[in-house]
Design an enzyme around this catalytic site. Structure first.
Site, PDB file in Angstrom:
ATOM      1  N   SER A  94      14.343  32.009  60.642  1.00 57.19           N
ATOM      2  CA  SER A  94      14.641  32.541  61.970  1.00 57.19           C
ATOM      3  C   SER A  94      14.067  31.607  63.035  1.00 57.19           C
ATOM      4  CB  SER A  94      14.089  33.968  62.088  1.00 57.19           C
ATOM      5  OG  SER A  94      14.564  34.606  63.240  1.00 57.19           O
ATOM      6  N   ASP A 108      24.069  38.507  57.549  1.00 53.62           N
ATOM      7  CA  ASP A 108      23.349  38.109  58.768  1.00 53.62           C
ATOM      8  C   ASP A 108      24.346  37.942  59.916  1.00 53.62           C
ATOM      9  OD1 ASP A 108      21.702  37.022  60.715  1.00 53.62           O
ATOM     10  OD2 ASP A 108      20.749  35.592  59.357  1.00 53.62           O
ATOM     11  N   HIS A 167      19.957  40.002  58.856  1.00 55.68           N
ATOM     12  CA  HIS A 167      19.001  38.925  59.091  1.00 55.68           C
ATOM     13  C   HIS A 167      17.654  39.218  58.431  1.00 55.68           C
ATOM     14  CE1 HIS A 167      17.276  35.522  61.202  1.00 55.68           C
ATOM     15  NE2 HIS A 167      16.338  36.291  61.712  1.00 55.68           N
TER      16      HIS A 167
END
Length: 343
Positions: free
Chosen positions: A134, A287, A316
């Site tokens: 991320s 995601d 995610h």
């Protein structure tokens, strides 16, 4: 174990500001070997801390890809965070009061500059594996482009080489929620908390997506007094408010949007071509922030890289949940074994 690094030297920021000094909180696990070639550096995401074992379950364990018996694992809390590194709630030496909203704007490159400063202070040269997921992946890809000779292996999980309009729009919506709280901007540690709770609830929709919510938040009765999905949103907003603050969250969202490895380097393709590390990218089937298609496109831009995919209904957040799948992919890669590319 948590440590603190202190630098009394001014720390220049990419956007023109400066911090008069810098404090970095960091954790280490395992021991640096005699050859100093077993360093694994983990870059953490938005509201995480430097204690990887705390926020990434079943990863910092023997037999896992972050095995402290094999690796010397380092994770530094990011600039602007609530967890010990210089940020909005710390005192501005020039005023004797916390920075709050006056904390100078910073970028992903500034976060990486702080990591590099800490690495030098720890006597770390070559990094065997740099891992980022991320926003942590933003830091990792930036570092691998900035210092290609330093990184031997690179792991990028659910991330990107540039903040997209979609991700910036998500961040702006969260900022709007914080700004709608009339207390935000006041010189108080608890300013903007209702806005922060709303921002977190908005963010969670994108972290989990429809599949994750529909799987875990179904009502257990026909006409409940409160829908399970509603109480979940309230709980998650309140939970973040108990451990974080609106000023750090807002500042890091702003830094997120600055991410662009191609800025000043001739564009994204030219920048990514500089990466010399053996690189593995991991996407997540559901995601909606960094889609599998975008992760595959990123893989094609990084020379000699390979792509793997986690199958998860948790969007995610799948990288935090699917630790068994992740370990099966990452452990052989980090140990230098051949991996089966599912590109």
């Amino acid at each position: 174990m948590q440590h603190v690094f202190l630098s009394d030297e001014p720390f220049p920021l990419e956007l023109g500001g400066e911090l008069p000094a810098l404090r970095i909180a960091y954790h280490t696990y395992g021991e640096l070997n005699a050859a100093r070639d077993n360093v694994v550096w983990v870059c953490h995401a938005l509201t995480a801390n430097s204690d990887v074992a705390d926020w990434w379950p079943h990863t910092v364990e023997p037999g896992r890809f972050l095995d402290p018996s094999r690796h010397f694992i380092v994770c530094a809390n990011i600039l602007g965070s609530h967890y010990g590194t210089t940020g909005p709630l710390q005192v501005n030496p020039a005023t004797g009061s916390p920075w709050y909203g006056s904390f100078p704007p910073f970028t992903i490159r500034d976060m990486v500059a702080a990591h590099r400063l800490l690495a030098r202070a720890l006597g770390i040269g070559r990094i065997a594996t740099l891992v980022g997921s991320s926003v942590g992946g933003f830091q990792a890809v930036e570092w691998a482009v900035e210092e290609p000779e330093r990184i031997a292996r690179l792991v990028l999980i659910a991330t990107a080489a540039k903040a997209s309009p979609w991700t910036i729009a998500i961040d702006e919506t969260q900022r709007m929620a914080i700004e709608a709280d009339a207390t935000f901007g006041q010189p108080r540690n608890d300013a903007g908390m209702k806005g922060l709770a709303a921002a977190r609830a908005i963010g969670l929709l994108t972290y989990r997506g429809a599949a994750g919510y529909n799987l875990t938040q179904q009502d257990r009765e026909e006409l409940p007094a409160a829908h399970r999905a509603s109480t979940y949103q309230q709980y998650q907003g309140e939970k973040l408010c108990r451990r974080y603050n609106a000023y750090s969250y807002y500042a890091i969202l702003n830094a997120f949007d600055t991410h662009d490895v191609g800025r000043g380097r001739g564009g994204t393709d030219a920048a990514l071509a500089r990466i010399a590390a053996r690189t593995l990218l991991v996407g997540i089937t559901t995601d909606m922030i960094f889609t599998p298609a975008e992760m595959r496109a990123l893989q094609r831009q990084i020379p000699g890289s390979e792509y793997h995919e986690i199958d998860s209904p948790f969007g995610h957040d799948g990288f935090l949940v699917e630790h068994e799948q992740l370990n099966d992919i990452l452990r052989p890669f980090m140990e230098g074994q051949p991996t089966e590319n599912n590109n």
